[in-house]
Design a protein around this motif. Structure first.
Motif, PDB file in Angstrom:
ATOM      1  N   SER A 177      23.353   3.085  42.560  1.00 13.95           N
ATOM      2  CA  SER A 177      24.143   2.282  43.491  1.00 13.95           C
ATOM      3  C   SER A 177      24.887   1.158  42.786  1.00 13.95           C
ATOM      4  N   LEU A 178      24.321   0.651  41.693  1.00 17.60           N
ATOM      5  CA  LEU A 178      24.913  -0.503  41.003  1.00 17.60           C
ATOM      6  C   LEU A 178      25.656  -0.134  39.731  1.00 17.60           C
ATOM      7  N   GLU A 179      25.734   1.162  39.432  1.00 13.29           N
ATOM      8  CA  GLU A 179      26.285   1.559  38.137  1.00 13.29           C
ATOM      9  C   GLU A 179      27.752   1.166  37.968  1.00 13.29           C
ATOM     10  N   THR A 180      28.480   0.977  39.085  1.00 12.37           N
ATOM     11  CA  THR A 180      29.891   0.579  38.961  1.00 12.37           C
ATOM     12  C   THR A 180      30.049  -0.806  38.372  1.00 12.37           C
ATOM     13  N   LEU A 181      28.978  -1.594  38.364  1.00 11.38           N
ATOM     14  CA  LEU A 181      29.053  -2.953  37.832  1.00 11.38           C
ATOM     15  C   LEU A 181      28.544  -3.052  36.395  1.00 11.38           C
ATOM     16  N   ASN A 182      28.101  -1.942  35.831  1.00  8.66           N
ATOM     17  CA  ASN A 182      27.619  -1.974  34.449  1.00  8.66           C
ATOM     18  C   ASN A 182      28.730  -2.465  33.526  1.00  8.66           C
ATOM     19  N   GLY A 183      28.425  -3.483  32.736  1.00  9.59           N
ATOM     20  CA  GLY A 183      29.412  -4.021  31.801  1.00  9.59           C
ATOM     21  C   GLY A 183      30.444  -4.930  32.438  1.00  9.59           C
ATOM     22  N   THR A 184      30.204  -5.398  33.672  1.00  8.33           N
ATOM     23  CA  THR A 184      31.169  -6.266  34.346  1.00  8.33           C
ATOM     24  C   THR A 184      31.258  -7.633  33.655  1.00  8.33           C
TER      25      THR A 184
ATOM     26  N   LYS B  33      21.539  -8.347  35.181  1.00  5.71           N
ATOM     27  CA  LYS B  33      21.161  -7.499  34.041  1.00  5.71           C
ATOM     28  C   LYS B  33      22.304  -6.566  33.619  1.00  5.71           C
ATOM     29  N   ARG B  34      23.198  -6.258  34.551  1.00  6.02           N
ATOM     30  CA  ARG B  34      24.237  -5.261  34.275  1.00  6.02           C
ATOM     31  C   ARG B  34      25.549  -5.867  33.769  1.00  6.02           C
ATOM     32  N   ARG B  35      25.625  -7.173  33.704  1.00  3.98           N
ATOM     33  CA  ARG B  35      26.862  -7.795  33.227  1.00  3.98           C
ATOM     34  C   ARG B  35      27.048  -7.486  31.737  1.00  3.98           C
ATOM     35  N   ALA B  36      28.279  -7.575  31.291  1.00  9.46           N
ATOM     36  CA  ALA B  36      28.591  -7.291  29.885  1.00  9.46           C
ATOM     37  C   ALA B  36      27.947  -8.324  28.972  1.00  9.46           C
ATOM     38  N   HIS B  37      27.519  -7.873  27.800  1.00  9.89           N
ATOM     39  CA  HIS B  37      26.854  -8.779  26.862  1.00  9.89           C
ATOM     40  C   HIS B  37      27.798  -9.875  26.361  1.00  9.89           C
ATOM     41  N   ASP B  38      29.094  -9.579  26.320  1.00  3.77           N
ATOM     42  CA  ASP B  38      30.050 -10.553  25.794  1.00  3.77           C
ATOM     43  C   ASP B  38      30.789 -11.300  26.908  1.00  3.77           C
ATOM     44  N   HIS B  39      30.217 -11.331  28.113  1.00  2.00           N
ATOM     45  CA  HIS B  39      30.848 -12.068  29.198  1.00  2.00           C
ATOM     46  C   HIS B  39      30.844 -13.560  28.853  1.00  2.00           C
ATOM     47  N   GLU B  40      31.809 -14.278  29.404  1.00  2.00           N
ATOM     48  CA  GLU B  40      31.937 -15.694  29.077  1.00  2.00           C
ATOM     49  C   GLU B  40      31.056 -16.569  29.968  1.00  2.00           C
TER      50      GLU B  40
END
Length: 292
Positions: free
Chosen positions: A140-147, A171-178
């Motif tokens: 259900s949340l896979e569309t937000l992976n790396g957001t 947990k699903r946000r991108a590792h390089d998010h600001e």
């Protein structure tokens, strides 16, 4: 006095066994749960065998006097009728029984084999259920992976698991998010949210509690386009927000709803459709319960 230990699946089955073994006049010393089993310590005094006439007479007399006896009279009768209490304080005997019970409990704790444990099949079935629920949430949340940016709103009733879902989104946000910001829209019962604060602390994030609904648009806009905004909101406030012509942020947001009532969820989805907002993705409350 002879102490005996009886263990069964429930209190009724254990009491039936006690009546069969010790009779209807058995003394119940303790009743505790050991794992999923019921453990009862019972005792019986060795007494002379009475005739049927004496038993019936004692039973009738006891029934008439039960409501009249107070605690001190009961203790006096016990001391008088039992030769074992003739020269000793009854409380000493009670203390002795309590020590014996403590010893039995200590022995049970030292012997884990006596405690009920799940079978390998039961453990496997439980693990499969949790994994299945986790898989459904992930899907259900896979569309937000790396957001990295944008606004996501989690809708649900009080104590439905919204904070858990917010944590999964983090947990699903991108590792390089600001930047990531947590917003909590106010609710009637409390202006604070300890669960969400704990999550913010764990992931080193800031959480903002919004009491003025008209200020949401400006607050989200102040973060700019480089920020990921996660909002936790209670369903009752949705109707007022939907009527607000200034709530452009709601139409741009990705929405998730914890589905506890299918009929209510259908109405919410229709409301989002009427205001041209993104239809919320449904997350079953049962799935969340299984994972938590």
């Amino acid at each position: 006095m002879e102490l005996q230990r009886f263990v069964g699946k429930d209190t009724k089955s254990v009491m039936d066994e006690i009546r069969t073994t010790l009779g209807d006049h058995a003394l119940i010393v303790s009743n505790t749960r050991v794992g999923s089993k019921t453990e009862i310590i019972a005792a019986r005094e060795e007494q002379k065998v009475k005739s049927d006439f004496e038993v019936r007479a004692d039973s009738a007399s006891s029934k008439q006097q039960d409501e009249k006896k107070n605690f001190s009279q009961t203790m006096a009768d016990q001391k008088f009728s039992s030769p074992r209490f003739a020269d000793n304080d009854p409380w000493e005997h009670i203390q002795k029984i309590n020590k014996e019970i403590s010893s039995i409990k200590s022995a049970l704790q030292e012997n884990p084999g006596l405690v009920y444990e799940k079978t390998p099949q039961e453990i496997a079935d439980s693990s499969i259920s949790v994994l299945d629920s986790r898989s459904k949430i992930d899907k259900s949340l896979e569309t937000l992976n790396g957001t990295k940016t944008g606004c996501c709103v989690v809708w649900g009733e009080r104590k439905s698991g919204k904070s858990f879902l917010v944590k999964e989104l983090i947990k699903r946000r991108a590792h390089d998010h600001e930047h990531t910001m947590l917003l909590r829209l106010s609710h009637d019962t409390n202006s604070d949210d300890s669960h969400l604060c704990q999550i913010a602390k764990r992931f080193s994030l800031n959480v903002i509690f919004i009491n003025d609904m008209a200020s949401i648009e400006n607050i989200i806009g102040a973060f700019g386009n480089e920020c990921l905004v996660l909002i936790e909101a209670d369903l009752p406030m949705l109707a007022n927000l939907a009527l607000d012509s200034e709530a452009a942020w709601l139409k741009k947001s990705s929405n998730f709803i914890i589905d506890e009532d299918e009929e209510q969820t259908e109405l919410v989805c229709k409301l989002f459709k009427q205001i041209d907002a993104k239809i919320p993705k449904r997350i079953s409350s049962k799935i969340i319960e299984d994972v938590i």
